[in-house]
Design a protein around this motif. Sequence first.
Motif: not given
Length: 364
Positions: A288-293, A352-357, A345-350
């Motif tokens: 989910s974050i590989r493209d963010l640099n 985190l990913s959204a906040a990083c994006r 959990t998968p929801d935790d990861i989601q």
Amino acid sequence: MPTPTHFHQIAHLPGRSIDIDGQEYLYFSGTAYLGLPHNPAFQDLIQEGLHQYGSVYGSSRNGNLQLTIYQQAEQKLASWAGADAALTLSSGMLAGQAAIRQLMLEGYEFSYSPDVHPAVWHLPQVDIAKETFEHWIENTLTTLHTTNRAANRHQIALVTNSVDALRGKLYDFEWIKSIPEDREVVLLVDDSHGLGVTGTGGRGVWERIPKRKNVRLIVTASLAKAMGLPGGVIFSDPASLHRIRYSAYFGGCSPVAPDHLYAYVQAETIYQDAYERLQANIRQFTDSIRDLNLLSFTDNYPVFYSGRDELYPFLLERGIFIYSFSYPKPTDKANTRVVLSAWHTPDDIQKLSAACRDFAALYL
């Protein structure tokens, strides 16, 4: 807005979330990579061990009455890691110092790679390399090749980490094959942030290091990180461990609490399941974050480093607490990183990913 050097205090053990002043935060920090401190099945095994062995065994391991659980756990650790033998101590710091002190007694001089863990420092004088890990390797090999054994009688111990856990980078050890055959050296590797996480099934660095007849290998590690045990371990050949085992330093040490070693011996499926959950979390987040640099990382490793220290207060405002403080000395630059665990959990990861994006969209 809090800065990366702002400290919070809590009155409970961190898990997948923490409570700070009555507010809940998802917790993406610490070193409990396999989530064992809050694993109910693992806690049950510790309780079983507590009833059988009590909470602590304060006697010397070299006394005339010995508990069989230590030998059982050490044999299991060695077999699992693929090492020749293993020796447990009451902390990773003690394991590192026991190994270093023995090499000091044997007359070794030390060459330290950059950012090597303080557990394997030769105190009080430590000359830590300032160059990159790759330059340290290049300089080390050049020295070994250009200084023949007859001209330089010093015994050399090369001391390094298995990973750069501050920046989420695994080190490669293929360079060991380039050590000249006429130079006998010791390679001492601290695997505190690798054991339980890296290697096949989390078995650590031992299997990744090429074996050479002229290179004596010693691997030390904390068991209090991924492995969830209050202790440390040294992996090496039986002769090296025998010298450490029957030193005054080891003989005067209290051992690991036996109830936790009992849990370790019984917990093979628990470790396997936790490792698989951790790897699933890592895959979800990296995809989910590989493209963010935004974060530097190594595939299949749970630490994600960011040079943007402002990521910490940004995520904190969104209910996410990550690692951000100066280490190993308070005067060092703050290190900001995201750490995943098997308890997320998968929801935790989601989330985190959204906040990083969101951060990347605003600041990158």
